[in-house]
Scaffold this motif. Structure first.
Motif, PDB file in Angstrom:
ATOM      1  N   GLY A  68     -92.732 -22.638  69.566  1.00 39.38           N
ATOM      2  CA  GLY A  68     -93.758 -23.666  69.431  1.00 39.38           C
ATOM      3  C   GLY A  68     -93.113 -25.026  69.314  1.00 39.38           C
ATOM      4  O   GLY A  68     -91.890 -25.154  69.248  1.00 39.38           O
ATOM      5  N   PRO A  69     -93.938 -26.066  69.267  1.00 43.06           N
ATOM      6  CA  PRO A  69     -93.393 -27.419  69.203  1.00 43.06           C
ATOM      7  C   PRO A  69     -92.693 -27.685  67.878  1.00 43.06           C
ATOM      8  O   PRO A  69     -93.186 -27.310  66.808  1.00 43.06           O
ATOM      9  CB  PRO A  69     -94.628 -28.319  69.359  1.00 43.06           C
ATOM     10  CG  PRO A  69     -95.805 -27.449  69.087  1.00 43.06           C
ATOM     11  CD  PRO A  69     -95.387 -26.033  69.305  1.00 43.06           C
ATOM     12  N   VAL A  70     -91.525 -28.318  67.966  1.00 39.69           N
ATOM     13  CA  VAL A  70     -90.744 -28.661  66.782  1.00 39.69           C
ATOM     14  C   VAL A  70     -89.820 -29.823  67.139  1.00 39.69           C
ATOM     15  O   VAL A  70     -89.373 -29.940  68.279  1.00 39.69           O
ATOM     16  CB  VAL A  70     -89.925 -27.441  66.281  1.00 39.69           C
ATOM     17  CG1 VAL A  70     -88.858 -27.027  67.281  1.00 39.69           C
ATOM     18  CG2 VAL A  70     -89.300 -27.699  64.925  1.00 39.69           C
ATOM     19  N   ASP A  71     -89.583 -30.666  66.177  1.00 37.41           N
ATOM     20  CA  ASP A  71     -88.594 -31.731  66.334  1.00 37.41           C
ATOM     21  C   ASP A  71     -87.222 -31.064  66.306  1.00 37.41           C
ATOM     22  O   ASP A  71     -86.804 -30.539  65.269  1.00 37.41           O
ATOM     23  CB  ASP A  71     -88.742 -32.737  65.186  1.00 37.41           C
ATOM     24  CG  ASP A  71     -87.751 -33.878  65.242  1.00 37.41           C
ATOM     25  OD1 ASP A  71     -86.765 -33.805  66.001  1.00 37.41           O
ATOM     26  OD2 ASP A  71     -87.941 -34.853  64.483  1.00 37.41           O
ATOM     27  N   GLN A  72     -86.517 -31.037  67.431  1.00 34.60           N
ATOM     28  CA  GLN A  72     -85.235 -30.328  67.523  1.00 34.60           C
ATOM     29  C   GLN A  72     -84.199 -30.838  66.527  1.00 34.60           C
ATOM     30  O   GLN A  72     -83.294 -30.101  66.162  1.00 34.60           O
ATOM     31  CB  GLN A  72     -84.672 -30.406  68.939  1.00 34.60           C
ATOM     32  CG  GLN A  72     -85.303 -29.435  69.916  1.00 34.60           C
ATOM     33  CD  GLN A  72     -85.175 -27.979  69.504  1.00 34.60           C
ATOM     34  OE1 GLN A  72     -86.182 -27.279  69.387  1.00 34.60           O
ATOM     35  NE2 GLN A  72     -83.980 -27.495  69.277  1.00 34.60           N
ATOM     36  N   ARG A  73     -84.355 -32.062  66.051  1.00 34.02           N
ATOM     37  CA  ARG A  73     -83.419 -32.578  65.034  1.00 34.02           C
ATOM     38  C   ARG A  73     -83.579 -31.847  63.713  1.00 34.02           C
ATOM     39  O   ARG A  73     -82.720 -31.946  62.845  1.00 34.02           O
ATOM     40  CB  ARG A  73     -83.630 -34.083  64.832  1.00 34.02           C
ATOM     41  CG  ARG A  73     -83.270 -34.901  66.064  1.00 34.02           C
ATOM     42  CD  ARG A  73     -83.699 -36.325  65.889  1.00 34.02           C
ATOM     43  NE  ARG A  73     -85.166 -36.339  65.751  1.00 34.02           N
ATOM     44  CZ  ARG A  73     -85.895 -37.423  65.637  1.00 34.02           C
ATOM     45  NH1 ARG A  73     -85.320 -38.602  65.630  1.00 34.02           N
ATOM     46  NH2 ARG A  73     -87.207 -37.348  65.527  1.00 34.02           N
ATOM     47  N   ARG A  74     -84.686 -31.123  63.547  1.00 32.69           N
ATOM     48  CA  ARG A  74     -84.951 -30.395  62.307  1.00 32.69           C
ATOM     49  C   ARG A  74     -84.582 -28.911  62.403  1.00 32.69           C
ATOM     50  O   ARG A  74     -84.712 -28.181  61.433  1.00 32.69           O
ATOM     51  CB  ARG A  74     -86.416 -30.554  61.905  1.00 32.69           C
ATOM     52  CG  ARG A  74     -86.749 -32.018  61.564  1.00 32.69           C
ATOM     53  CD  ARG A  74     -88.184 -32.211  61.153  1.00 32.69           C
ATOM     54  NE  ARG A  74     -88.619 -31.356  60.064  1.00 32.69           N
ATOM     55  CZ  ARG A  74     -88.345 -31.546  58.771  1.00 32.69           C
ATOM     56  NH1 ARG A  74     -87.613 -32.581  58.404  1.00 32.69           N
ATOM     57  NH2 ARG A  74     -88.815 -30.706  57.861  1.00 32.69           N
ATOM     58  N   VAL A  75     -84.118 -28.468  63.568  1.00 32.25           N
ATOM     59  CA  VAL A  75     -83.656 -27.089  63.727  1.00 32.25           C
ATOM     60  C   VAL A  75     -82.197 -27.057  63.290  1.00 32.25           C
ATOM     61  O   VAL A  75     -81.324 -27.618  63.949  1.00 32.25           O
ATOM     62  CB  VAL A  75     -83.828 -26.591  65.174  1.00 32.25           C
ATOM     63  CG1 VAL A  75     -83.307 -25.157  65.308  1.00 32.25           C
ATOM     64  CG2 VAL A  75     -85.284 -26.680  65.601  1.00 32.25           C
ATOM     65  N   LEU A  76     -81.955 -26.417  62.161  1.00 32.12           N
ATOM     66  CA  LEU A  76     -80.629 -26.433  61.545  1.00 32.12           C
ATOM     67  C   LEU A  76     -80.037 -25.033  61.509  1.00 32.12           C
ATOM     68  O   LEU A  76     -80.753 -24.039  61.392  1.00 32.12           O
ATOM     69  CB  LEU A  76     -80.721 -26.982  60.117  1.00 32.12           C
ATOM     70  CG  LEU A  76     -81.424 -28.335  59.947  1.00 32.12           C
ATOM     71  CD1 LEU A  76     -81.476 -28.718  58.476  1.00 32.12           C
ATOM     72  CD2 LEU A  76     -80.729 -29.413  60.765  1.00 32.12           C
ATOM     73  N   VAL A  77     -78.705 -24.972  61.580  1.00 30.02           N
ATOM     74  CA  VAL A  77     -77.981 -23.707  61.590  1.00 30.02           C
ATOM     75  C   VAL A  77     -76.807 -23.800  60.621  1.00 30.02           C
ATOM     76  O   VAL A  77     -76.151 -24.840  60.526  1.00 30.02           O
ATOM     77  CB  VAL A  77     -77.439 -23.386  63.008  1.00 30.02           C
ATOM     78  CG1 VAL A  77     -76.617 -22.105  63.014  1.00 30.02           C
ATOM     79  CG2 VAL A  77     -78.576 -23.298  64.016  1.00 30.02           C
TER      80      VAL A  77
END
Length: 170
Positions: free
Chosen positions: A144-153
């Motif tokens: 789904g839609p997400v601000d990719q800067r907030r996808v953290l690993v």
């Protein structure tokens, strides 16, 4: 003039989430996030992910639940990884370091179980303190839609390598 001193921090016990903790954890999450949480992409992940109570952490002060960090089994690009969230701390207990301690413990549990990565959606300024960094580009693709800067690993081992691909059921 009387001096004012901050209240002492409560003694904190961190432990894996038990079955009987579920209703208290659910109530804490509802207070922390409200009904808006159901519209977030992280909730889409939890709809198909497998809950991992043994890697999820509850923070207790005596009989009082102060916080939680839940972990879920998923795959990214076919690789088994953990998805962290929701993560919540009681309003009156925030800014005392409980959250960082819970997240660190959850990652320790995952590493001890042989997991290689933890993925979450959150603020790098906060989660960077406990080892999380932005996934490069659109390497980790959420449902789904997400601000990719907030996808953290966070890699749990030095040789874990990079993650790439869609987040899917475990």
């Amino acid at each position: 003039m009387t001096a004012s001193f901050p209240a002492p921090l409560p003694v904190l016990t961190l432990q894996s989430e038990r079955r009987q903790d579920g209703p208290l954890v659910d109530a804490l999450i509802a207070r922390a996030f409200g009904p808006g949480r159901f519209t977030k992409v992280s909730e889409r992940v939890r709809e198909f992910a497998t809950f991992a109570p043994e890697m999820s952490v509850c923070a207790w002060s005596g009989e009082r639940l102060l916080g939680c960090a839940r972990m879920w089994h998923v795959r990214v690009g076919g690789r088994p990884v953990m998805f962290l969230g929701p993560f919540a701390v009681e309003l009156g207990e925030r800014n005392a370091g409980f959250g960082a301690r819970m997240i660190t413990r959850a990652c320790e549990f995952a590493a001890a179980a042989g997991e290689t990565h933890v993925v979450l959606v959150g603020d790098e300024a906060y989660f960077g303190r406990v080892g999380f960094a932005t996934a490069p580009g659109r390497a980790v693709v959420l449902p789904g839609p997400v601000d990719q800067r907030r996808v953290l690993v966070r890699a749990l081992t030095p040789d874990a390598g990079e993650l790439a691909g869609p987040v899917e059921p475990a």
